[in-house]
Design an enzyme around this catalytic site. Structure first.
Site, mmCIF file in Angstrom:
data_model
loop_
_atom_site.group_PDB
_atom_site.id
_atom_site.type_symbol
_atom_site.label_atom_id
_atom_site.label_comp_id
_atom_site.label_asym_id
_atom_site.label_seq_id
_atom_site.Cartn_x
_atom_site.Cartn_y
_atom_site.Cartn_z
ATOM 1 N N THR A 537 0.856 -1.184 0.000
ATOM 2 C CA THR A 537 0.000 0.000 0.000
ATOM 3 C C THR A 537 0.893 1.235 0.000
ATOM 4 O O THR A 537 1.890 1.289 0.718
ATOM 5 C CB THR A 537 -0.954 0.017 1.209
ATOM 6 O OG1 THR A 537 -1.836 -1.098 1.083
ATOM 7 C CG2 THR A 537 -1.790 1.279 1.242
ATOM 8 N N PHE A 539 1.210 4.987 0.925
ATOM 9 C CA PHE A 539 0.634 6.015 1.790
ATOM 10 C C PHE A 539 1.274 7.346 1.420
ATOM 11 O O PHE A 539 2.435 7.372 1.018
ATOM 12 C CB PHE A 539 0.965 5.728 3.253
ATOM 13 C CG PHE A 539 0.220 4.546 3.824
ATOM 14 C CD1 PHE A 539 -0.923 4.712 4.590
ATOM 15 C CD2 PHE A 539 0.673 3.252 3.600
ATOM 16 C CE1 PHE A 539 -1.602 3.630 5.119
ATOM 17 C CE2 PHE A 539 -0.002 2.156 4.122
ATOM 18 C CZ PHE A 539 -1.146 2.347 4.880
#
Ligand code: PEP
Ligand code: MN
Length: 645
Positions: A537, A539
């Site tokens: 992921t 961020f």
């Protein structure tokens, strides 16, 4: 010695135990190990352990099982993070979730040579500069180093490039004269058991890089670290540099297995020196990558601008280009092992001049993230802002933006894209609704899911599993093997874990990260249950704009930002998108992402999200922005920042 306190110990009884131990000559270190509260009694105090065991609030007294105490994980369960530099150069940390790379020549040969090497390794991302001024050479006729003059050249180069320096000290008599010239002392392999040297170096309190002796066991190495710690050092990094074996093809044999072993035995950070371990230039980078994969907290690598002309260890010194390639590989590998390559600001770089928030990290009061402790967003936050960053937990993504806008947080961290599930549109939409907020950095986190539950739980008794819908989606194959489980949806994975701890439920499991299990005192029943392990992921860190400029986050970049994010829409006519993209391609700007999104409230109208690599010349990008503003509709600049690896 370890004193385990009873679960019901009162504050008064605990204080009495502390006083009892201190009166008898111990220093104490308090710890929580799982459910147990422990007081570690360190030093050479004298005590009757039976009497100590009878004090109110004491459950049991145990000797540590290892001969080293200060260096042992039994006395400190958390990783030690050490700090090097900080006076005339920015401090650099070693340990935790970062990979710290030290580089430089074997020996300082001249002012020009060390300066040139420093510039080259800095450019590639090294954050600490090495160089020997006193060289312990096998032959008395070989170059012995420039001595204090060399150290002055090393310090000068380090200060010019904002890099702390590390250099070897070979005798106790030299410690005093060297201590104000170096940020970190290196104890070389040949001196690992020079106990007078260890005691003297430990007593001055400077950080120490302790090489493992070529013929020393792990226990002897940790006992050497114990000497340093017992003499007053705190910031000690261990460094595996190869040991003597029957193999003669390589200079030494890199003991890769020592890395996880030592990390289990000790809380001290572990570095690896692949150069002295292998001794052959072409084999240094593969060994370095293996060390990172095995869990090393960083590396020390020999680099020389002209290795063939080096006065020492030329055959194992990397060419600057080889080092640059190695650093790029480390950057790509780091998220796989859950770490981030540490970068520090290049002082005086023009990129930092544009911001009044020069170092958000230092001045920051609070950083906002959405979720409970142990949430993946919190791990990303720690990666960007450090373990000690003060945090503000908020209940939604929008609340992250609100907190940053109204000043209750100075910065925030929020997810924008998952490698399996795609963009987190809610956050992209929020950037459009909050034009005063900019992206200032990014971090890529590997997402490893675990099935976690109460201490008493057993995988066969689980009836209910809780998580965020993404958690379920990413663990489909694992869940398919347990069709009888009932799935309950939560706002985020860490909240699912928190609910189990709150309720004390033991037939309920949660899919979340290992950090959430730790945060709520839960047990990991199974680790790595995501269907595809290549699960990352991205961020972003966000902050308020300063004027119309996005502030720069130096902790995320060793140089100027190299990436920008833009959003725009186009008019409804043939070639409208093409002509906008042509502005980018015409200037040689590379697109790394292009995504279209429906515009809320305007059916069949679309916004384009674009990430680009920034050209070296900022003027080129400024011109592109002006052209795009004129050509596109609703142009929005989200920020420039340093790309994650
Ligand atoms: C060095 O780092 O230059 C060096 C001499 O290392 P070691 O002590 O590991 O041989
Ligand atoms: Mn060397």
């Amino acid at each position: 010695m370890i004193v385990v306190l009873s679960k019901t110990v009162s504050a008064h009884d605990k204080e009495m135990v502390r006083i009892y131990l201190k009166d008898r000559g111990f220093t104490i270190r308090e710890q929580v190990f799982g459910a147990e509260e422990i007081i570690g009694a360190l030093g050479k105090g004298v005590v009757d352990t039976r009497e100590l065991g009878l004090l109110p609030g004491v459950e049991r007294v145990a000797a540590t099982s290892k001969p080293y105490e200060l260096a042992s994980r039994e006395t400190q369960s958390e990783d030690t993070i050490i700090t090097v530099g900080g006076a005339s150069v920015s401090p650099v940390k070693i340990g935790g979730s970062r990979i710290t790379v030290i580089a430089g020549p074997c020996a300082v040969e001249s002012r020009e040579q060390i300066r040139e090497t420093a510039e080259r390794v800095r450019e590639s991302g090294a954050v600490i500069l090495r160089g020997g001024a006193y060289k312990p050479r096998t032959s008395p006729y070989a170059f012995q180093g420039l001595g204090l003059k060399g150290l002055e050249f090393l310090k000068e180069a380090g200060e010019a490039l904002n890099m702390p320096i590390v250099t070897e000290v070979v005798s106790p008599e030299l410690v005093e004269s060297m201590k104000d010239l170096t940020d970190m002392f290196q104890i070389g392999a040949r001196n690992m058991q020079n106990f007078e040297l260890l005691k003297k170096v430990g007593s001055v309190g400077r950080p120490v890089l302790l090489k493992r002796g070529a013929a020393n066991t792990i226990e002897e190495w940790l006992m050497a670290a114990e000497y340093l710690l017992a003499s007053g050092a705190r910031d000690v990094a261990l460094c595996e540099r190869g040991i003597r074996t029957f193999e003669t093809y390589t200079r030494n044999t890199l003991d890769i297995s020592a890395i996880p072993v030592v990390k289990g035995l000790s809380h001290l950070p572990v570095l690896v020196d692949p150069s002295h371990a292998v001794g052959i230039r072409a084999k240094v980078s593969p060994a370095a990558l293996a060390a990172i994969a095995a869990g090393a907290d960083g590396l020390t690598v020999e680099v020389h601008p002209r290795p063939d002309a080096a006065l020492s260890d030329g055959p194992q010194s990397l060419y600057p280009e080889q080092f640059e390639k190695l650093m790029r590989d480390i950057e790509a590998l780091a998220p796989v092992v859950g770490k981030e390559l540490l970068r520090t600001p290049l002082r005086n770089h023009p990129a930092f001049a544009i911001s009044s928030i020069q170092d958000i990290r230092e001045k920051t009061e609070k950083i906002a993230f959405c979720g409970e402790s142990g949430a993946f967003a919190e791990q990303a936050l720690v990666r960007v802002f450090g373990e000690d960053a003060p945090r503000l937990q908020v209940p939604s993504f929008q609340a992250v933006f609100d907190a940053v806008l109204d000043g209750s947080a100075d910065a925030g961290v929020t997810p924008v894209e998952n490698s399996l599930a795609g963009s987190v549109h809610e956050n992209y939409d929020l950037f459009l609704r909050y034009p005063d907020i900019a992206i200032v950095g990014e971090v890529k986190l590997r997402i490893t899911h675990c099935l976690i539950a109460d201490e008493r739980a057993d995988i066969d008794n689980i009836a209910i599993v809780r998580s965020h819908p993404q958690g379920f989606a990413q663990c489909q194959d694992f869940l398919a093997k347990h069709p009888q489980w009932r799935l309950e949806t939560f706002n985020n994975t860490a909240e699912a874990a928190a609910s189990i701890a709150r309720e004390g439920a033991f037939k309920v499991g949660a899919i979340a990260g290992a950090a959430a299990a730790k945060a709520f005192g839960l047990k990991v029943l199974k680790e790595g249950i995501e269907t595809n392990p290549l699960n990352y992921t991205r961020f972003v860190a966000l902050a308020r704009k300063v004027g119309d400029k996005a502030p720069i986050l130096p902790s995320l970049g060793s140089g100027a930002p190299n990436k920008a994010s833009l959003v725009f829409s186009v008019s409804d006519e043939p070639g409208a998108l093409f002509s906008c993209l042509q502005i980018l391609s015409g200037r040689g700007i590379n697109l790394s992402k292009l995504e279209s999104r429906p515009i809320q409230g305007q059916p069949w109208q679309y916004l384009f999200y674009v990430d680009v690599s920034l050209p070296k010349d900022p003027g080129v990008f400024d011109a592109v922005v002006e052209e795009l503003k004129a050509k596109a509709r609703d142009f929005r600049f989200l920020g420039t920042y340093r790309a994650a690896g």
